[in-house]
Write an enzyme that holds these catalytic residues in place. Structure first.
Site, PDB file in Angstrom:
ATOM      1  N   ASP A  83      -3.142 -13.016  14.610  1.00 42.17           N
ATOM      2  CA  ASP A  83      -4.164 -12.775  13.585  1.00 42.17           C
ATOM      3  C   ASP A  83      -4.181 -13.916  12.575  1.00 42.17           C
ATOM      4  OD1 ASP A  83      -1.612 -11.921  12.481  1.00 42.17           O
ATOM      5  OD2 ASP A  83      -2.726 -11.045  10.815  1.00 42.17           O
ATOM      6  N   GLU A 178       0.223  -9.775  11.320  1.00 41.35           N
ATOM      7  CA  GLU A 178       1.319 -10.303  10.510  1.00 41.35           C
ATOM      8  C   GLU A 178       0.835 -10.668   9.111  1.00 41.35           C
ATOM      9  OE1 GLU A 178       3.971 -13.498   8.835  1.00 41.35           O
ATOM     10  OE2 GLU A 178       1.829 -13.533   9.258  1.00 41.35           O
TER      11      GLU A 178
END
Length: 414
Positions: A83, A178
């Site tokens: 991400d 994350e």
């Protein structure tokens, strides 16, 4: 020899897929679009020849490169997240390739006059003569942490193509979310099956980190009382003024812009106010656990003092711990840091061992039973339009992964 153009093509194929995460979402992954890259990675891991390639219902990807030695070697892992940060848009990333960087300003966007300058970003001077990948000035790049993913995939591919490099079982793990602090929340450490691992999520070449902040988030809610201002004497209570008292009572120089190294801070990152109610959102950070606890206590006592001053409960604080310093879990197994340091030295990379002024999946994983130091991925200026990564840094990180695998097998050969 790792092919430079192959690295560029792989990295660009990742960053041009939008994987921005969303802190307001309760799903995992937090955005549907993260599946686009996750599914691509699964197919790529299979295509290069890894075994046991899986993706679960939350988009956590795992795979194995089987050992090619006869003796027993601890399984080691490499982890990165796919991400990108919601701090700046990751949609329609249009990377620019700057070969043989000459050390001067880089015009990212002529129409908007956006310039990446070594006068402001001095680290650029470290990469004169190298090939840089930058943004076009309108998005982030996504080297955090698609550079890490590129390095892990490329290292596994290289090891498969060069069986003369001996290694034990190597586990690969890619995570969503994350950037919103949830990358390791649903990571199945037992399924992963590694004795220790490394996150490839640092910045400058040589970075090797096994210390990070202890972290908490605090929501400060200030209550006021609205009364018509023409008739407000002795009755109106303006929550914004009380909130200002709270802000100004915290140490002014203990904020991110005034601290470095091991120094902790209070960071007011969001504020929303009106007469009746003001909300302050803080993050609290410190490497030292006792100082970390003391910072939380300072905020609680300040609220108590203001409540006493106003003879009513005008302030309420909700503090929640977020993650802790991985040093406590890594120090008992320092050989895993030593192996990474030796790998860098053998590749003529000077190790830069320093604390992370932030968090990492490795912190949470370490407390979940998977000790997990952090290694450089090569990018700079994360989470914004000035992000860039030297291709040579990606190649060096790829080489470090291969060398760690080789040294680990050697260490356990007797």
């Amino acid at each position: 020899m790792i092919d430079k153009q192959h690295i560029i093509d792989r990295f660009v194929s990742y960053v041009t897929i939008d994987t921005e995460s969303d802190p307001k979402s309760n799903t995992t992954p937090s955005t549907e679009k993260q599946w686009d890259l996750a599914n691509k990675l699964v197919e790529e891991l299979k295509a290069i020849g890894l075994s046991d390639v899986t993706i679960d219902e939350n988009a956590y990807i795992m795979a194995t490169l089987p050992s090619n030695v006869d003796h027993k070697v601890p399984a080691i892992g490499f982890v990165s997240h796919f991400d990108t940060s919601p701090d700046f848009t990751g949609a329609n990333v249009n990377p620019k390739i700057i070969p043989n960087y000459d050390g001067n300003d880089i015009l990212l966007n002529k129409e908007e006059g956006i310039v990446l300058s070594p006068d402001y970003f001095e680290d650029l001077k470290l990469y004169i003569g190298q090939t840089l990948i930058t943004t076009d000035g309108t998005t982030l790049l996504g080297a955090d942490d698609k550079a890490g993913i590129c390095e892990i995939v490329s290292a596994m591919e290289y090891l498969i193509q060069h069986p003369e490099i001996k290694h034990g079982d190597i586990k690969v793990g890619f995570t969503p979310d994350e950037e919103i602090g949830r990358g390791a929340h649903k990571f199945d450490v037992e399924k992963f099956g590694a004795e220790w691992a490394y996150t490839m999520d640092g910045s400058q070449v040589g970075e090797l980190e096994y210390e990070n902040f202890n972290a908490a988030g605090a929501v400060v809610t200030v209550k006021g009382k609205i009364v018509h201002p023409g008739y407000a004497k002795g009755k109106l209570v303006n929550s914004m003024y009380i909130a200002t008292e709270f802000i100004n009572s915290l140490p002014r120089l203990e904020t991110p812009e005034h601290t470095e190294g091991y120094q902790g801070f209070f960071h007011l990152h969001n504020m929303k106010g009106a007469v009746e109610k003001t909300t302050l959102e803080y993050i609290i950070r410190d490497h030292d656990k006792s100082h970390f606890e003391a910072r939380k206590e300072v905020m609680l006592k300040l609220a108590e003092e203001l409540n006493t001053q106003y003879e009513k409960e005008v302030i309420n604080i909700d503090i929640k711990d977020q993650y802790f310093n991985m040093k406590e879990k890594v120090e008992p197994v320092m050989h895993i840091v030593d192996i990474a340091e030796e790998a860098m030295k053998q590749l003529d990379i000077e190790p830069i061992i320093k604390p992370i002024r932030g968090g990492t999946d490795g912190s949470q994983l370490s407390y979940m039973g998977l000790p997990c130091p952090n290694i450089f991925a090569g990018g700079h200026n994360f989470h914004g339009r000035y992000e860039y990564v030297p291709v040579e840094s990606i190649i060096k990180a790829t080489q470090v992964i291969c060398k760690i695998a080789e040294l680990t097998a050697e260490k356990y050969s007797n």
